[in-house]
Design a protein around this motif. Structure first.
Motif, mmCIF file in Angstrom:
data_model
loop_
_atom_site.group_PDB
_atom_site.id
_atom_site.type_symbol
_atom_site.label_atom_id
_atom_site.label_comp_id
_atom_site.label_asym_id
_atom_site.label_seq_id
_atom_site.Cartn_x
_atom_site.Cartn_y
_atom_site.Cartn_z
ATOM 1 N N SER A 143 -50.799 -19.828 22.029
ATOM 2 C CA SER A 143 -51.287 -18.824 22.977
ATOM 3 C C SER A 143 -52.717 -18.439 22.627
ATOM 4 O O SER A 143 -53.181 -18.623 21.494
ATOM 5 C CB SER A 143 -50.395 -17.576 22.963
ATOM 6 O OG SER A 143 -50.438 -16.953 21.690
ATOM 7 N N ARG B 280 -45.671 -23.675 25.739
ATOM 8 C CA ARG B 280 -44.463 -23.780 24.935
ATOM 9 C C ARG B 280 -43.693 -25.033 25.304
ATOM 10 O O ARG B 280 -43.546 -25.359 26.482
ATOM 11 C CB ARG B 280 -43.560 -22.563 25.145
ATOM 12 C CG ARG B 280 -44.094 -21.268 24.564
ATOM 13 C CD ARG B 280 -43.131 -20.131 24.795
ATOM 14 N NE ARG B 280 -43.636 -18.878 24.245
ATOM 15 C CZ ARG B 280 -43.011 -17.710 24.358
ATOM 16 N NH1 ARG B 280 -41.854 -17.642 25.007
ATOM 17 N NH2 ARG B 280 -43.539 -16.619 23.829
ATOM 18 N N ASP B 281 -43.225 -25.714 24.292
ATOM 19 C CA ASP B 281 -42.228 -26.758 24.482
ATOM 20 C C ASP B 281 -41.374 -26.781 23.226
ATOM 21 O O ASP B 281 -41.376 -25.806 22.447
ATOM 22 C CB ASP B 281 -42.872 -28.124 24.786
ATOM 23 C CG ASP B 281 -43.748 -28.649 23.659
ATOM 24 O OD1 ASP B 281 -43.721 -28.063 22.545
ATOM 25 O OD2 ASP B 281 -44.457 -29.645 23.879
ATOM 26 N N GLU B 282 -40.642 -27.851 22.985
ATOM 27 C CA GLU B 282 -39.725 -27.870 21.852
ATOM 28 C C GLU B 282 -40.448 -27.800 20.517
ATOM 29 O O GLU B 282 -39.876 -27.365 19.518
ATOM 30 C CB GLU B 282 -38.870 -29.147 21.906
ATOM 31 C CG GLU B 282 -37.944 -29.196 23.113
ATOM 32 C CD GLU B 282 -37.160 -30.491 23.164
ATOM 33 O OE1 GLU B 282 -37.438 -31.385 22.330
ATOM 34 O OE2 GLU B 282 -36.274 -30.614 24.025
ATOM 35 N N ALA C 189 -49.322 -16.002 30.611
ATOM 36 C CA ALA C 189 -48.141 -15.532 29.881
ATOM 37 C C ALA C 189 -47.475 -14.345 30.571
ATOM 38 O O ALA C 189 -46.253 -14.314 30.733
ATOM 39 C CB ALA C 189 -48.526 -15.175 28.453
ATOM 40 N N HIS D 151 -43.996 -26.683 20.253
ATOM 41 C CA HIS D 151 -45.213 -25.884 20.255
ATOM 42 C C HIS D 151 -44.972 -24.496 20.835
ATOM 43 O O HIS D 151 -44.147 -24.323 21.751
ATOM 44 C CB HIS D 151 -46.310 -26.569 21.076
ATOM 45 C CG HIS D 151 -46.639 -27.946 20.608
ATOM 46 N ND1 HIS D 151 -46.006 -29.063 21.100
ATOM 47 C CD2 HIS D 151 -47.543 -28.384 19.692
ATOM 48 C CE1 HIS D 151 -46.502 -30.143 20.515
ATOM 49 N NE2 HIS D 151 -47.429 -29.754 19.658
ATOM 50 N N ASP D 152 -45.689 -23.543 20.291
ATOM 51 C CA ASP D 152 -45.769 -22.205 20.861
ATOM 52 C C ASP D 152 -47.197 -21.725 20.608
ATOM 53 O O ASP D 152 -47.519 -21.148 19.581
ATOM 54 C CB ASP D 152 -44.748 -21.273 20.211
ATOM 55 C CG ASP D 152 -44.678 -19.922 20.917
ATOM 56 O OD1 ASP D 152 -45.511 -19.687 21.821
ATOM 57 O OD2 ASP D 152 -43.819 -19.102 20.565
ATOM 58 N N GLN E 84 -50.345 -19.218 27.527
ATOM 59 C CA GLN E 84 -49.490 -19.816 26.505
ATOM 60 C C GLN E 84 -49.041 -21.212 26.923
ATOM 61 O O GLN E 84 -49.031 -21.556 28.112
ATOM 62 C CB GLN E 84 -48.257 -18.950 26.254
ATOM 63 C CG GLN E 84 -47.310 -18.887 27.448
ATOM 64 C CD GLN E 84 -46.077 -18.042 27.178
ATOM 65 O OE1 GLN E 84 -45.992 -17.363 26.164
ATOM 66 N NE2 GLN E 84 -45.126 -18.080 28.091
ATOM 67 N N ASP F 229 -50.206 -21.401 33.239
ATOM 68 C CA ASP F 229 -50.089 -21.085 31.819
ATOM 69 C C ASP F 229 -50.213 -19.594 31.520
ATOM 70 O O ASP F 229 -50.194 -19.201 30.353
ATOM 71 C CB ASP F 229 -51.177 -21.826 31.025
ATOM 72 C CG ASP F 229 -51.045 -23.336 31.140
ATOM 73 O OD1 ASP F 229 -49.914 -23.809 31.320
ATOM 74 O OD2 ASP F 229 -52.075 -24.031 31.057
ATOM 75 N N TYR G 141 -54.780 -21.908 27.028
ATOM 76 C CA TYR G 141 -53.975 -21.444 25.892
ATOM 77 C C TYR G 141 -54.613 -21.815 24.551
ATOM 78 O O TYR G 141 -54.058 -21.520 23.494
ATOM 79 C CB TYR G 141 -52.560 -22.022 25.966
ATOM 80 C CG TYR G 141 -52.521 -23.480 26.343
ATOM 81 C CD1 TYR G 141 -52.867 -24.474 25.435
ATOM 82 C CD2 TYR G 141 -52.174 -23.862 27.634
ATOM 83 C CE1 TYR G 141 -52.863 -25.799 25.789
ATOM 84 C CE2 TYR G 141 -52.164 -25.199 28.000
ATOM 85 C CZ TYR G 141 -52.502 -26.163 27.069
ATOM 86 O OH TYR G 141 -52.491 -27.487 27.419
#
Length: 764
Positions: free
Chosen positions: A290, A283-285, A315, A287-288, A281, A313, A227
């Motif tokens: 890709s 993603r967590d609280e 997408a 980070h986003d 990608q 990972d 990512y």
């Protein structure tokens, strides 16, 4: 490693007619030769004797000028914003110095170039080995390099070679500390930080759930960081503590080899994976992130340079049928275990992999509550040969090796860690557990009842003499002994102990007959005589080139002293060097013939000290500690030494614990026998090389880690200047023409070669 010593030579270049100016720097390793061809307007440089010539157009080299007019050292930028358009400049002179090369151009402008700068901009890497594709049959075990070998250029080259060729290498038997991993990371390149996980991973069982690496589950084969727009090229895992057997097994696949097999089976599928992009990608609280990559990334020449594959990972599922089919075929190949190299890492193993080539997995579900602990990080490091791992922290002297004495050694990272984490207490009150542990260990190792940690070897000899010689009595010792010549007359000045000397022979021994004759002059019934209460020997003998007093001689000396009722002390500042020489001569190198405490080194030390009443052993020198020494002997004498230590102000309260921790680390955590043998082999290399040089004589060499070499006075100073220009620290020892050299943990094979190179250039 390249020596930065360059002999200054200036060559006048013709500015017309196609003639070439050529510069040769003798036997130097950097900028071995340089020439300028005016017709071609180009320089040809050789950075060392075996190197391929590097072509540098004059306009390019002028553009790289680092002088104050052209280059801003603060911003590291050119001062001119315009690209030069003038025709190729011409050259007047070329010269070299210990730091690089200078060019005086025909227009009067002078440019200077550091050698490292030239290497960085001009060095070609066509000599790198080509990757060798593998599967589990062709590579059933991962390539391995012992961690201890990283202090040598050959060990580092082996590591780099394996990473180039196979994309994987396991360092064996590394100290199980985070500092060790950090040190190797610094050797290889810069660590890559990520906003998600920071710079390092400290992986323990079941601590976090935001990434599969921290979970208990098995992990399929994948590449990390898909990512990220730019993935880190290397990855390092250090096994601090393995988990339960059969769990958490590292499994590797050569992605380049699987790609070749895919191309052989289905060229259309291979091309699909090289052309179509797949989205990944994270993603967590917070980070986003890709990025898009092809599964198989090619360079402009059509060569495979990276594999990007991480189904965790991914997408989306691609809609293109040909790409989906190619991905399914690729995935099925990865499931074939004939590609899997399974590596159950053991405590102290350090796994380094090419993250752009290899896929890795974790087989065997982890068990909750197990102590599995891994430490690691990504590395932004191109696969070039890294520098050697420093033996010591050289501090302000950079990479210079100090051959003046083994007292110049400094703690390495693991020893510093041991010192910082030591349990401390008041040693005066007997409350320092670390100090008591060291004293007990050394006493057992040397075959004595008790031991005492003191400030220095000089203090150890002083206290041992005072504890066994009442005021007004005398000690008998060698005329060239360290106690007599180099310890400020301490026993006499402070404790009223007279010193009577016996001439030592070429091997550092006081002849038994001479000792007997001297003792005959000390008649206890004659009031005219000073009573002799102590004989002091030095083993190995510093003034005899580290010559070892043999076990047979020591037994004779012990028997004589016992027969006369006189005690025997050994100045054993380097007793472990003597023990290493004795053990190696006895054929105990592998340790299998001796099962006693401390292995072959401990057995040889006890053999040399059998029957000796007291001995003083330095923790610095060959052990590499920052200071301290230990007196060992019978309990009553050691107790008296403790009292006298207080008298001379030698008690250090809590500070003794840190010195004791350093000593315990050197004696228990390192392979001290191997270290000392290496030091002896380096000195043997120096001595044998010196014997082949005209005008150099080997004055003293006792077979351990010391030697004294001589040149004529006019040549000696020049050789010293050349050695210092090579980054080596040396000094005169026995007056004009005589130079003592000592090998130790901070000296490498290339340092010895550089010293021989310096001597050779003034003897031809």
């Amino acid at each position: 490693m390249a020596c930065t010593s360059l002999r200054r030579v200036v060559a006048r270049a013709a500015t017309a007619g196609g003639k070439a100016a050529t510069l040769h720097s003798g036997r130097c390793r950097l900028v071995h030769s340089a020439s300028f061809n005016a017709d071609l307007g180009s320089f040809e440089l050789r950075l060392h004797q075996e190197a391929k010539p590097l072509q540098a157009p004059a306009l390019v080299l002028r553009d790289l000028c680092q002088c104050e007019t052209c280059w801003d050292p603060h911003s590291h930028q050119r001062k001119s914003a315009r690209v030069p358009t003038e025709e190729s400049p011409r050259v007047n002179t070329i010269s070299t110095s210990p730091v690089g090369m200078q060019v005086l151009w025909a227009d009067g402008h002078a440019s200077r170039y550091e050698t490292s700068f030239l290497q960085r901009f001009l060095q070609q890497e066509s000599n790198l080995p080509r990757p060798r594709l593998w599967n589990r049959t062709s590579l059933p075990q991962p390539p391995q390099v012992p961690y201890a070998e990283l202090v040598e250029a050959s060990g580092v080259q082996s590591l780099a070679h394996q990473l180039h060729v196979h994309g994987i290498c396991v360092l064996r038997d590394a100290p199980t500390t985070a500092d060790t991993a950090e040190t190797v990371g610094d050797l290889l390149g810069a660590k890559r930080a990520t906003s998600m996980f920071g710079t390092v991973w400290d992986l323990r069982v079941g601590e976090l759930d935001n990434d599969s690496a921290y979970s208990l589950e098995e992990i399929e084969h994948h590449t990390d960081g898909c990512y990220l727009p730019q993935r880190p090229p290397l990855q390092l895992f250090h096994c601090i503590q393995p988990g339960a057997e059969g769990t958490g097994v590292s499994s590797l696949i050569d992605g380049f080899a699987v790609a070749q097999e895919l191309r052989r089976r289905d060229k259309t599928a291979y091309e699909a994976l090289t052309k179509h992009l797949i989205s990944y990608q994270f993603r967590d609280e917070r980070h986003d992130i890709s990025a898009e990559h092809p599964v198989l990334q090619l360079n402009l020449r059509g060569e495979l340079v990276a594999v990007h594959w991480n189904n965790y990972d991914r997408a989306t599922l691609p809609s293109d049928p040909s790409l989906l089919k190619a991905m399914q075929l690729w995935d099925s190949l990865l499931q074939d275990e004939s590609w899997h190299l399974d590596v159950p890492l053991q405590r102290g193993d350090m796994l380094i992999i090419d993250n752009l080539r290899l896929l890795h997995a974790r087989k065997g579900r982890l068990r909750p509550g197990t102590p599995r602990h891994f430490y690691g990080f990504y590395l932004d490091a191109p696969l070039r040969t890294p520098r050697a791992l420093p033996r010591v922290d050289e501090g302000s002297v950079g990479d210079r090796a100090d051959l003046r004495s083994d007292t110049k050694t400094k703690p390495d990272g693991p020893m510093y860690s041991a010192m910082v984490s030591a349990t401390l207490g008041d040693d005066v009150a007997g409350e320092c557990e670390t100090t008591r542990e060291l004293e007990s260990y050394v006493a057992t190792l040397l075959g004595k009842e008790a031991a005492l940690l003191v400030c220095s070897g000089t203090q150890g000899n002083l206290l041992a003499a005072a504890a066994q010689c009442p005021r007004g009595t005398e000690m008998l010792l060698g005329n060239d002994s360290h106690i007599h010549l180099w310890e400020a007359g301490g026993p006499s000045v402070l404790f009223g102990v007279a010193q009577r000397t016996v001439a030592v022979d070429a091997f550092g021994q006081m002849p038994i007959s001479a000792v007997e004759a001297s003792l005959a002059l000390s008649d206890p019934e004659d009031d005219h005589c000073c009573r002799t209460r102590l004989v002091a020997a030095e083993n190995p003998h510093g003034a005899r080139g580290g010559a070892v007093l043999s076990p047979a001689y020591m037994k004779e000396l012990v028997n004589l002293c016992r027969a006369r009722g006189i005690r025997l002390h050994v100045d054993g500042a380097r007793i472990f060097n003597a023990a290493a020489a004795v053990a190696q001569a006895a054929g105990d190198e592998d340790g299998r013939k001796v099962a006693g405490f401390g292995g072959p080194l401990g057995e040889a030390a006890r053999q040399l000290l059998d029957g000796v009443d007291t001995v003083s052993v330095c923790l610095s020198k060959g052990l590499g500690c920052p200071g301290g020494a230990v007196i060992a002997g019978d309990a009553a004498t050691v107790a008296e030494c403790r009292r006298l230590r207080k008298l001379v102000g030698g008690s250090m309260r809590q500070a003794t614990g840190m010195l004791a921790a350093a000593g315990l680390h050197a004696l228990r955590e390192r392979d001290l026998f191997a270290d000392l043998k290496r030091d002896h082999e380096l000195m043997r290399r120096l001595v044998e090389g010196a014997k082949n040089l005209q005008g150099v004589s080997v004055d003293l060499y006792g077979g351990t880690n010391m030697a004294v070499l001589s040149l004529s006075p006019d040549r000696a100073a020049h050789a010293a200047d050349l050695a210092k220009a090579s980054g080596l620290r040396v000094e005169s020892y026995l007056g004009q023409g005589g130079w003592r050299f000592v090998t130790h943990r901070g000296v490498r094979e290339e340092d010895v070669d550089a010293l021989l190179d310096a001597f050779g250039r003034v003897t031809v």
